[in-house]
Each structure stands twice: as structure tokens, then as C-alpha cells.
Design an enzyme around this catalytic site. Structure first.
Site, mmCIF file in Angstrom:
data_model
loop_
_atom_site.group_PDB
_atom_site.id
_atom_site.type_symbol
_atom_site.label_atom_id
_atom_site.label_comp_id
_atom_site.label_asym_id
_atom_site.label_seq_id
_atom_site.Cartn_x
_atom_site.Cartn_y
_atom_site.Cartn_z
ATOM 1 C CD GLU A 1 -2.702 1.074 2.692
ATOM 2 O OE1 GLU A 1 -3.742 1.452 2.740
ATOM 3 O OE2 GLU A 1 -2.037 0.583 3.659
ATOM 4 C CE LYS B 1 -7.514 0.397 3.629
ATOM 5 N NZ LYS B 1 -6.536 1.249 4.191
ATOM 6 C CB CYS C 1 -3.864 -1.863 4.625
ATOM 7 S SG CYS C 1 -2.791 -1.254 6.243
#
Length: 270
Positions: free
Chosen positions: A43, A113, A156
């Protein structure tokens, strides 16, 4: 699906797009020279700096990141994941976007995300991703590759939400990508155990590229890019310096674990 080597790249990205892309290229080259055919970048691989600067440069970061991923995948003849970079939205925010590119340089999967890190971390740092990032509205895709297997995407903070990975495994995922810039404070206690849990409960390989070290100001990340097998065993760990974690993705091992522990077949609720 065949046996092959995969690499989780570990970087210390900074607020310098050109410098980050140069480091990423060097680490991709390192992974490929060791035989990797599937490579994941973490990321924020192309830019990790203050939110205001990220927004101001978002169009440039997005364009150069996408061009870079397609160029590198084609040059090195690999399947390459860019684990997260900003793509502008009309409302002034950005999507934190993961992009998967095949060896011809074509985009094969994109994920924005969905879980945003709005947390007051006990070390004194405060994170408000929602201030600059637009939440994705779609569950992540699974890309089916005849040679590499079924690849599921995430980013993440998603790792704390097991329902997302259940969605991926229900849709056939065999390898789960978890590119991250995990905080140093939470990472020391939670990073590895969460990744092992996602691997075990879904009987999948997990490839987790990571950021490490100090990036700007007080922003520090945990490192330890790792690859975990479907039994939860850590196969490779990049520790706390820039580098690569490389391990074999073996379909025979995947089949063996899923036969020994057929938990995906025993779910009572769907």
C-alpha cells in the site's frame, strides 16, 4: 495452477514519487532475478506523505503509478500488484486503489479499499483516512489465472474484517493479497497473527507486501512483509528493512491442507 514463486515486496516509501518508483523497480528486479512470477507491492508504494500533498498530486501519482505497473509487468513478464495508490474522485477525495496487471501489461483486476482507518492509535498518532479517501463500494474481486491460481485482493485495514476474506474464499480465492502500510504500534501485536488467521480460516495462501520504517514526520510502519501458507505457517518474512519475501505457491500443498481441514465445506451459515 502450477507451482511457482511469489514475492511480497517491502519498501520505505516517502513523499517523493520518482524516488519511490525507482526503489520499487529495483525491488521488482530483485524478486524476478530470484525467480518470482507473481509480485506484490505494498500500500502507498508510489507515495507516502502528508494527506494534503497527496491530494494535490493525486492525478500525477495515479497516472504515473498505473503506467509504472503496466510497464514493469510487461518488461519483467510477471503478474504485478500495485497494493494501493490514490485515484482522484470528483468530490475532491481519492480512492485508495489496488491494481493487478498481467504480463502483457493489461489491467486484470481493480479494487478500491472499503475499510478506512479512522483510529486514534495509543502511540499518540491519529489517522483519519476518511478525511481524504472515498470508501469503495464494491467487494474485492477474485482474478482467475490459469497458471497462478485464483487471486483475491484486499488492502491493509481490511485484514481486521474476516467477512471480506470469506467473500473472497466463497468466490474461489486460493491466494489472498494483503498489501499494507501497517502502523508500527499495532503491527507488533496484530500484523502476523491476523494474516495467519485469514490464511487458516480460508485455507488460502496469503501474500502480504508491507511498508517499513520511518516515512515522514512521526509516520512509522511495522514492516515484516510475509507469505503465509494455508496451514498458517510463515514461509518468508522480510523483517524490518526494504527487500522481498519470496516463497513457493504450491497447488499440491493447497489441496493437501483443504483435504486435511475441509472447514470451507462445513460452514453452517452463508
Amino acid at each position: 495452477m502450477k507451482s511457482y514463486l511469489a514475492a511480497a515486496v517491502q519498501m520505505t516509501s516517502v513523499p517523493d514519487l520518482e524516488k519511490n518508483l525507482k526503489e520499487a523497480e529495483e525491488l521488482i528486479d530483485l524478486a524476478v532475478r530470484q525467480g518470482a512470477e507473481l509480485v506484490g507491492l505494498p500500500e502507498n508504494f508510489s507515495f507516502l506523505g502528508e494527506e494534503e500533498e497527496k491530494l494535490a498530486k493525486a492525478e500525477q501519482i495515479a497516472a504515473e503509478s498505473e503506467k509504472f505497473l503496466k510497464t514493469m509487468a510487461q518488461r519483467f513478464q510477471i503478474t504485478l500488484l500495485g497494493g494501493g495508490f490514490p485515484v482522484p474522485v470528483n468530490n475532491g477525495k481519492v480512492y485508495n486503489t489496488a491494481l493487478l496487471v498481467d504480463p502483457t501489461g493489461n489491467e486484470v483486476a481493480r479494487y478500491q479499499k472499503v475499510h478506512l482507518f479512522d483510529v486514534n492509535v495509543p502511540d499518540g498518532n491519529t489517522y483519519r483516512e476518511s478525511a481524504t479517501i472515498e470508501r469503495g463500494e464494491q467487494l474485492p474481486p477474485v482474478y482467475a489465472d490459469e497458471d497462478l491460481g485464483n487471486l483475491g485482493l484486499s488492502v491493509c485495514y481490511d485484514v481486521r474484517f474476516p467477512e471480506l476474506y470469506r467473500h473472497l474464499s466463497q468466490n474461489g480465492a486460493e491466494i489472498l493479497f494483503v498489501p499494507a502500510a501497517f502502523t508500527a504500534y499495532t503491527g507488533k501485536d496484530h500484523w502476523q497473527i491476523l494474516l495467519q488467521a485469514r490464511a487458516i480460516e480460508n485455507t488460502c495462501y496469503v501474500i502480504a507486501p508491507a511498508q517499513t520504517g520511518c516515512h515522514y514526520g512521526r509516520r512509522q510502519t511495522h514492516g515484516h512483509a510475509i507469505i503465509v501458507d494455508p496451514w498458517g505457517m510463515v514461509l518468508a518474512d522480510a523483517l524490518d528493512k526494504p527487500g522481498v519475501a519470496i516463497a513457493e505457491i504450491n497447488p499440491a500443498r493447497l489441496k493437501q491442507v483443504r483435504q486435511q481441514m475441509p472447514s470451507l465445506q462445513h460452514r453452517a451459515f452463508f
